[in-house]
Design a protein around this motif. Structure first.
Motif, short mmCIF file in Angstrom:
data_model
loop_
_atom_site.label_atom_id
_atom_site.label_comp_id
_atom_site.label_asym_id
_atom_site.label_seq_id
_atom_site.Cartn_x
_atom_site.Cartn_y
_atom_site.Cartn_z
N SER A 6 8.24 0.98 32.75
CA SER A 6 8.22 0.14 34.12
C SER A 6 7.08 -0.57 34.49
N GLU A 7 7.10 -1.51 34.68
CA GLU A 7 5.93 -2.37 35.14
C GLU A 7 5.41 -2.22 36.62
N ASP A 8 6.27 -3.07 37.50
CA ASP A 8 6.06 -2.97 38.87
C ASP A 8 6.90 -2.54 39.77
N ILE A 9 7.87 -1.55 39.13
CA ILE A 9 8.64 -1.02 40.09
C ILE A 9 8.82 0.58 39.74
N ALA A 10 9.67 1.35 40.47
CA ALA A 10 9.85 2.74 39.99
C ALA A 10 11.30 2.81 39.50
N ILE A 11 11.56 3.34 38.48
CA ILE A 11 12.99 3.60 38.14
C ILE A 11 13.06 4.48 37.38
N CYS A 42 11.14 -4.21 35.37
CA CYS A 42 10.28 -4.92 36.26
C CYS A 42 11.15 -5.57 37.43
N SER A 43 10.46 -6.32 38.25
CA SER A 43 11.10 -7.03 39.43
C SER A 43 11.21 -8.38 39.01
N ASP A 44 12.06 -9.00 40.01
CA ASP A 44 12.39 -10.60 39.96
C ASP A 44 10.89 -11.34 39.88
N ASP A 45 10.15 -10.69 40.43
CA ASP A 45 8.86 -11.53 40.72
C ASP A 45 7.96 -11.57 39.19
N TYR A 46 7.82 -10.47 38.72
CA TYR A 46 7.15 -10.02 37.47
C TYR A 46 7.88 -10.86 36.37
N LEU A 47 9.33 -10.73 36.16
CA LEU A 47 9.83 -11.60 35.29
C LEU A 47 9.84 -12.95 35.30
N LEU A 48 9.40 -13.47 36.63
CA LEU A 48 9.62 -14.95 36.96
C LEU A 48 8.34 -15.28 36.30
N LYS A 49 7.34 -14.79 36.58
CA LYS A 49 5.85 -14.90 36.15
C LYS A 49 5.88 -15.20 34.47
N ILE A 50 6.55 -14.41 33.85
CA ILE A 50 6.61 -14.26 32.24
C ILE A 50 7.59 -15.50 31.88
N TYR A 59 12.64 -20.21 36.75
CA TYR A 59 14.04 -19.76 37.39
C TYR A 59 13.82 -18.06 37.15
N LEU A 60 14.83 -17.69 38.06
CA LEU A 60 15.05 -15.95 37.85
C LEU A 60 15.96 -15.78 36.56
N THR A 61 15.51 -14.88 35.88
CA THR A 61 16.69 -14.39 34.73
C THR A 61 16.63 -12.94 34.76
N ASP A 62 17.90 -12.25 34.28
CA ASP A 62 17.61 -10.80 33.93
C ASP A 62 17.05 -10.28 32.93
N ILE A 63 16.80 -11.01 31.76
CA ILE A 63 16.33 -10.67 30.58
C ILE A 63 15.49 -11.32 29.70
#
Length: 138
Positions: A6-11, A42-50, A59-63
């Protein structure tokens, strides 16, 4: 080897061993061998940056799946999954979080096996494969 990070979240991922064995079976059933696959939650924000930095998509994506395979028939890659999107999609499609997470986990593996979802026909096959393998998990 399949790893969960996990990157910026706890799961807390439930049934890690069962999930890993299931994903290994999907890879074998598709005619591939497993190298190293890293799932990064990760979070939406983290994946959006990628998405912006590497794919030029704002745009937001799940994967997002990065194929690191250098040998034919060997599956290797990094699969980034937004837990925020998984939770939202689970609510939207009225399924459990666990079910939607399985869908996204296998979706990334299917991408590494050469399946795409850009056209309607490709998306139809991808959904069929996802549903087939989710049924095998249960």
């Amino acid at each position: 080897m399949i790893s969960f990070h996990s990157e910026d979240i706890a799961i807390k991922i439930q049934q890690k061993l069962k999930l890993k064995n299931w994903l290994k079976n999907v890879i074998a059933h598709e005619g591939f061998s497993l190298g190293e696959v890293n799932y990064i939650f990760c979070s939406d924000d983290y994946l959006l940056k990628i998405n912006i930095e590497y794919l030029d998509h704002d745009y937001l994506t799940d994967i997002i799946t990065f194929d690191n395979s250098e040998e034919e028939k060997l599956i290797e890659g990094d699969i980034f999954i937004s837990i925020d999107r998984v939770a939202d999609n689970a609510r939207t499609f009225e399924v459990s979080f666990e079910h939607e997470l399985k869908r996204v986990l296998v979706h990334g593996i299917l991408h590494l096996c050469g399946y795409f979802d850009k056209t309607d026909e490709q998306e139809k096959l991808m959904r069929f494969k996802e549903n087939h393998y989710i049924a095998l998990f249960n």
